[in-house]
Design a protein around this motif. Structure first.
Motif, PDB file in Angstrom:
ATOM      1  N   ASP A   1       0.986  -1.282   0.000  1.00 20.91           N
ATOM      2  CA  ASP A   1       0.014  -0.084   0.093  1.00 20.91           C
ATOM      3  C   ASP A   1       0.925   1.411   0.099  1.00 20.91           C
ATOM      4  O   ASP A   1       1.347   1.554   1.057  1.00 20.91           O
TER       5      ASP A   1
ATOM      6  N   LYS B   1      -9.621   0.609   1.552  1.00 22.34           N
ATOM      7  CA  LYS B   1     -10.151  -0.566   1.789  1.00 22.34           C
ATOM      8  C   LYS B   1      -9.244  -1.516   1.102  1.00 22.34           C
ATOM      9  O   LYS B   1      -8.229  -1.536   0.049  1.00 22.34           O
ATOM     10  N   VAL B   2      -9.290  -2.902   1.554  1.00 20.82           N
ATOM     11  CA  VAL B   2      -8.599  -3.960   1.126  1.00 20.82           C
ATOM     12  C   VAL B   2      -9.830  -5.123   0.880  1.00 20.82           C
ATOM     13  O   VAL B   2     -10.664  -5.162   1.468  1.00 20.82           O
TER      14      VAL B   2
ATOM     15  N   GLN C   1      -6.957  -3.397 -10.660  1.00 14.25           N
ATOM     16  CA  GLN C   1      -6.151  -2.415 -10.104  1.00 14.25           C
ATOM     17  C   GLN C   1      -5.963  -1.236 -11.217  1.00 14.25           C
ATOM     18  O   GLN C   1      -5.837  -1.717 -12.402  1.00 14.25           O
TER      19      GLN C   1
ATOM     20  N   THR D   1      -8.571  -0.565   5.569  1.00 14.55           N
ATOM     21  CA  THR D   1      -7.219  -0.787   5.851  1.00 14.55           C
ATOM     22  C   THR D   1      -6.538  -0.207   7.072  1.00 14.55           C
ATOM     23  O   THR D   1      -5.860  -0.847   7.637  1.00 14.55           O
TER      24      THR D   1
ATOM     25  N   ILE E   1      -6.345  -3.282  -3.328  1.00 19.99           N
ATOM     26  CA  ILE E   1      -6.795  -2.087  -2.417  1.00 19.99           C
ATOM     27  C   ILE E   1      -7.244  -1.050  -3.129  1.00 19.99           C
ATOM     28  O   ILE E   1      -6.679  -0.676  -4.315  1.00 19.99           O
TER      29      ILE E   1
ATOM     30  N   GLU F   1     -14.649  -7.089   2.217  1.00 14.20           N
ATOM     31  CA  GLU F   1     -14.311  -5.658   1.975  1.00 14.20           C
ATOM     32  C   GLU F   1     -13.763  -5.103   3.401  1.00 14.20           C
ATOM     33  O   GLU F   1     -14.808  -5.418   4.305  1.00 14.20           O
TER      34      GLU F   1
END
Length: 178
Positions: free
Chosen positions: A45, A107-108, A167, A135, A103, A132
């Motif tokens: 991240d 959130k992840v 992504q 993070t 991510i 969900e």
């Protein structure tokens, strides 16, 4: 990460992070051995300058777990906050397999396939799930993660296999697409 271990290497010092170059998934996730740990996925991240590791424990509905690990710093040798989510979240005699993570800015997302026991993953597929999780909670080490589960995901009446998050090419996105 590979199916049994996590490796970490410091490019600045040209050295490995962990003793013996690696740490087992069981030791990493639970600090103990026992059970079968597999399918690790790691993501960095860049906004929080931290890492997230997701893996699975056991392949049966009774003891299957989704394990999410959040680094407390940008050094993978520092402590991690470890959380267990149910691998049979619908309590319907299924277990989670084929994990992926992605991510957004806050959130992840963990995706996995639900598998019918005693069947191969090819024919035992019974839907996909999405977890969900904020993070910030994982990085802070809260007692219990606020998690939202999405399931019963279908297209034209059929379950979708192997959901993958998309992504963005421009860095971390605000929204997640699958």
């Amino acid at each position: 990460s590979i199916n049994s271990f996590v490796y970490a290497y410091d490019l600045n010092t040209d050295t490995t992070i962990y003793p013996n170059q690696r740490i087992s998934l069981s030791q990493f996730a639970d600090g103990v051995s026992g059970g079968h740990y597999f399918d690790p996925k790691v993501i960095y991240d860049p906004i929080a300058d931290r890492f997230i590791l997701a893996l699975l424990k056991n392949s049966n509905p009774e003891s299957n777990k989704v394990i999410l690990c959040f680094s407390t710093t940008n050094n993978p040798n520092d402590p991690w906050n470890v959380y267990h989510l149910p691998g049979n979240p619908l309590d319907n005699d299924r277990w989670t397999d084929f994990p992926t993570i992605a991510i957004t800015k806050d959130k992840v997302y963990f995706t996995g396939n639900l598998i019918i026991p005693n069947e191969p993953w090819q024919t035992g597929f019974d839907g996909s799930i999405i977890w969900e999780i904020p993070t910030a909670e994982g990085y802070e080490g809260v007692d219990s993660l606020t998690s939202k589960l999405y399931h019963d995901i279908k297209h034209e009446g059929n379950y979708i296999r192997n959901l993958h998050a998309v992504q963005g090419a421009e860095g971390i996105a605000d929204k997640m697409y699958f």
